[in-house]
Motif scaffolding. Structure first.
Motif, PDB file in Angstrom:
ATOM      1  N   SER A   8      40.663 -64.013-113.337  1.00  0.00           N
ATOM      2  CA  SER A   8      40.143 -62.711-113.957  1.00  0.00           C
ATOM      3  C   SER A   8      40.880 -61.497-113.407  1.00  0.00           C
ATOM      4  N   PHE A   9      41.740 -61.688-112.108  1.00  0.00           N
ATOM      5  CA  PHE A   9      42.511 -60.632-111.857  1.00  0.00           C
ATOM      6  C   PHE A   9      43.800 -60.430-112.876  1.00  0.00           C
ATOM      7  N   GLU A  10      44.562 -61.562-113.081  1.00  0.00           N
ATOM      8  CA  GLU A  10      45.868 -61.591-113.824  1.00  0.00           C
ATOM      9  C   GLU A  10      45.339 -61.207-115.229  1.00  0.00           C
ATOM     10  N   THR A  11      44.158 -61.648-115.681  1.00  0.00           N
ATOM     11  CA  THR A  11      43.764 -61.402-117.110  1.00  0.00           C
ATOM     12  C   THR A  11      43.725 -59.901-117.265  1.00  0.00           C
ATOM     13  N   LEU A  12      43.073 -59.188-116.177  1.00  0.00           N
ATOM     14  CA  LEU A  12      42.697 -57.744-116.477  1.00  0.00           C
ATOM     15  C   LEU A  12      44.211 -57.079-116.409  1.00  0.00           C
ATOM     16  N   GLU A  13      44.812 -57.621-115.456  1.00  0.00           N
ATOM     17  CA  GLU A  13      46.450 -57.070-115.394  1.00  0.00           C
ATOM     18  C   GLU A  13      47.054 -56.902-116.606  1.00  0.00           C
ATOM     19  N   MET A  14      46.873 -58.240-117.467  1.00  0.00           N
ATOM     20  CA  MET A  14      47.368 -58.343-118.558  1.00  0.00           C
ATOM     21  C   MET A  14      46.963 -57.184-119.636  1.00  0.00           C
ATOM     22  N   ILE A  15      45.696 -57.234-119.658  1.00  0.00           N
ATOM     23  CA  ILE A  15      45.200 -56.050-120.582  1.00  0.00           C
ATOM     24  C   ILE A  15      45.530 -54.867-120.273  1.00  0.00           C
ATOM     25  N   ARG A  16      45.554 -54.493-119.049  1.00  0.00           N
ATOM     26  CA  ARG A  16      45.582 -53.012-118.611  1.00  0.00           C
ATOM     27  C   ARG A  16      47.054 -52.636-118.736  1.00  0.00           C
ATOM     28  N   SER A  17      47.943 -53.582-119.150  1.00  0.00           N
ATOM     29  CA  SER A  17      49.403 -53.342-119.209  1.00  0.00           C
ATOM     30  C   SER A  17      49.797 -53.008-120.817  1.00  0.00           C
ATOM     31  N   LEU A  18      48.846 -53.062-121.545  1.00  0.00           N
ATOM     32  CA  LEU A  18      48.992 -52.973-123.096  1.00  0.00           C
ATOM     33  C   LEU A  18      48.725 -51.513-123.728  1.00  0.00           C
ATOM     34  N   GLN A  19      49.422 -50.441-122.797  1.00  0.00           N
ATOM     35  CA  GLN A  19      49.301 -49.146-123.229  1.00  0.00           C
ATOM     36  C   GLN A  19      50.827 -48.884-124.166  1.00  0.00           C
ATOM     37  N   GLY A  20      50.486 -47.837-125.111  1.00  0.00           N
ATOM     38  CA  GLY A  20      51.467 -47.622-126.097  1.00  0.00           C
ATOM     39  C   GLY A  20      51.496 -48.318-127.458  1.00  0.00           C
ATOM     40  N   PHE A  21      50.519 -49.086-127.630  1.00  0.00           N
ATOM     41  CA  PHE A  21      50.547 -49.771-128.911  1.00  0.00           C
ATOM     42  C   PHE A  21      49.418 -48.824-129.874  1.00  0.00           C
ATOM     43  N   ASN A  22      49.647 -49.026-131.139  1.00  0.00           N
ATOM     44  CA  ASN A  22      48.678 -48.325-132.143  1.00  0.00           C
ATOM     45  C   ASN A  22      47.638 -49.392-132.575  1.00  0.00           C
ATOM     46  N   PHE A  23      46.621 -49.406-131.432  1.00  0.00           N
ATOM     47  CA  PHE A  23      45.632 -50.163-132.125  1.00  0.00           C
ATOM     48  C   PHE A  23      44.534 -49.749-133.037  1.00  0.00           C
ATOM     49  N   ILE A  24      44.117 -50.640-133.955  1.00  0.00           N
ATOM     50  CA  ILE A  24      43.141 -50.066-134.946  1.00  0.00           C
ATOM     51  C   ILE A  24      42.186 -51.061-134.678  1.00  0.00           C
TER      52      ILE A  24
END
Length: 324
Positions: free
Chosen positions: A256-272
Motif C-alpha cells: 500500500s505504501f508503494e502504491t500511494l507513492e506511485m499515485i502521488r508521483s503522477l503530477q503534471g498530467f492533464n487528467f480528465i
C-alpha cells in the motif's frame, strides 16, 4: 458550511452516505465522485456492486488535508458526490449507456469525475464518455491484468476485454496507453502480446520494481505530455496482502505504501477522469481494501487540485503577458 466535514467535526459513524459527506450539488464544482455498481461482467468473484457504498463508508475516517501535496482537495475543487448510476445488473449494454451519459454530462460541464466501480468492464463506458468530449485520450491503466482478452465463453463484453474494445472503438491514442503493474500466470506465452500488438505500452510489476517508480513515471510523462488522460485503477494492482477484497487475486504486487507513492508521483498530467474498480466488500472483512481505495481516491482528488492550481497560474501568466 465547509466540505468535506472531517471526523473531528462529526463522528466517523455519522455518515450521510456520500464520500467524506460531500454534498450532491455545489456551485462551481470541478470534481465529482460517482458510483458505478455494476459487477455482472466479472469472471470469478462477484460483489463489486457493493463497492461504492463500502468505499464511501471507509472514507469517513479520512481527514480533508493532504499533507504530501499540501492541499484540501475536495474543498479546493468544490467536490460533490452525485451518488450511484442506476445500472441494469443483467444488461451490460444498457448499463454502459447510463454510465456513459452520467460521465459525459459531468465532463462537458468541466467537472472531472472519479468513478467507483464495479468491475473493470465499466471503464469502457467511461472511455466512451471521455472520447465523446475530448476525442481519443491517453490512458494510465494500473492493474495486474491487461484486460485485452478478446472473448470469454464467446462473450465480447466482460471485465477482461474493456481495453481491446476501446481500441476497436477508437477511444484511445494507442501509443499513449500505459498498462502498469501487470503480473501473474498466463494462459499462453503470448498473452501480453495482445496488448503490445495494439500499440500499448506494458510495464510489468517486475520491471516496475527493477526500474523504480521515478524512472517509469518519467517515461510515461514524456510520452503522454499534455494529452487529455484518463486514469483507471484496478485494486488488484496492489498485493493481496494489502488489498484482499478483490475479484481475481494476483500475488507479488506493490504494497500500500508503494502504491500511494506511485499515485502521488503522477503530477503534471492533464487528467480528465478517473475510476477505481474491482473492490469486493464481501471479501474484505476488515475493510482494509475499502480504506485503501478511499485513500487512493483522496489522492486522485489531490492530483486534480494541483492540476487546477497549475491551470490558474498559467492563466494568470498568459493574462499578464497579454497586458504587456
Amino acid at each position: 458550511m465547509k466540505y468535506p466535514l472531517s471526523p473531528d467535526v462529526k463522528p466517523e459513524f455519522c455518515t450521510t452516505g456520500s464520500f467524506m459527506r460531500l454534498p450532491s450539488t455545489r456551485e462551481n464544482a470541478k470534481l465529482a465522485v460517482v458510483g458505478m455498481p455494476f459487477d455482472t461482467a466479472a469472471s470469478f468473484r462477484v460483489g463489486a456492486r457493493f463497492a461504492p457504498q463500502a468505499v464511501r463508508q471507509a472514507s469517513m475516517t479520512l481527514f480533508p488535508y493532504h499533507p504530501i501535496h499540501k492541499v484540501f482537495p475536495f474543498d479546493e475543487c468544490n467536490a460533490i458526490d452525485i451518488g450511484d448510476v442506476s445500472v441494469i445488473p443483467h444488461n451490460i449494454h444498457r448499463s454502459y449507456e447510463l454510465i456513459e451519459k452520467a460521465m459525459s454530462d459531468l465532463m462537458k460541464n468541466g467537472i472531472i469525475p472519479i468513478g467507483i466501480g464495479g468491475d473493470h468492464s465499466v471503464t469502457l463506458a467511461n472511455l466512451r464518455a471521455a472520447a465523446k468530449i475530448h476525442g481519443p485520450v491517453a490512458l494510465l491503466h494500473f492493474d495486474s491484468h491487461t484486460d485485452t482478452w478478446d472473448t470469454y465463453y464467446e462473450e465480447k463484453y466482460w471485465h477482461g476485454s474493456p481495453f481491446i474494445r476501446a481500441y476497436e472503438e477508437g477511444l484511445l491514442q494507442t501509443d499513449k496507453v500505459f498498462q502498469i503493474g501487470i503480473r501473474g500466470t498466463l494462459n499462453h506465452p503470448g498473452d501480453l502480446d495482445s496488448s503490445t500488438e495494439l500499440g500499448y505500452n506494458v510495464i510489468t510489476t517486475p520491471e516496475l520494481k527493477k526500474r523504480g517508480i521515478e524512472d517509469v513515471v518519467k517515461e510515461v510523462k514524456k510520452t503522454i505530455g499534455d494529452t487529455p488522460c484518463f486514469l483507471t485503477f484496478d485494486i488488484d494492482f496492489v498485493d493481496p496482502s494489502c488489498a484482499p477484497g478483490t475479484g481475481t487475486l494476483e500475488v507479488g504486487g506493490l504494497n500500500s505504501f508503494e502504491t500511494l507513492e506511485m499515485i502521488r508521483s503522477l503530477q503534471g498530467f492533464n487528467f480528465i477522469g478517473f475510476d477505481l474498480v474491482e473492490v469486493l466488500p464481501p471479501y474484505d472483512p476488515t475493510q482494509i481494501t475499502s480504506l485503501l481505495a478511499a485513500t487512493i481516491i483522496h489522492d486522485f482528488a489531490s492530483l486534480v487540485a494541483l492540476q487546477l492550481k497549475e491551470e490558474e497560474e498559467q492563466e494568470k501568466e498568459n493574462s499578464a503577458e497579454k497586458s504587456l
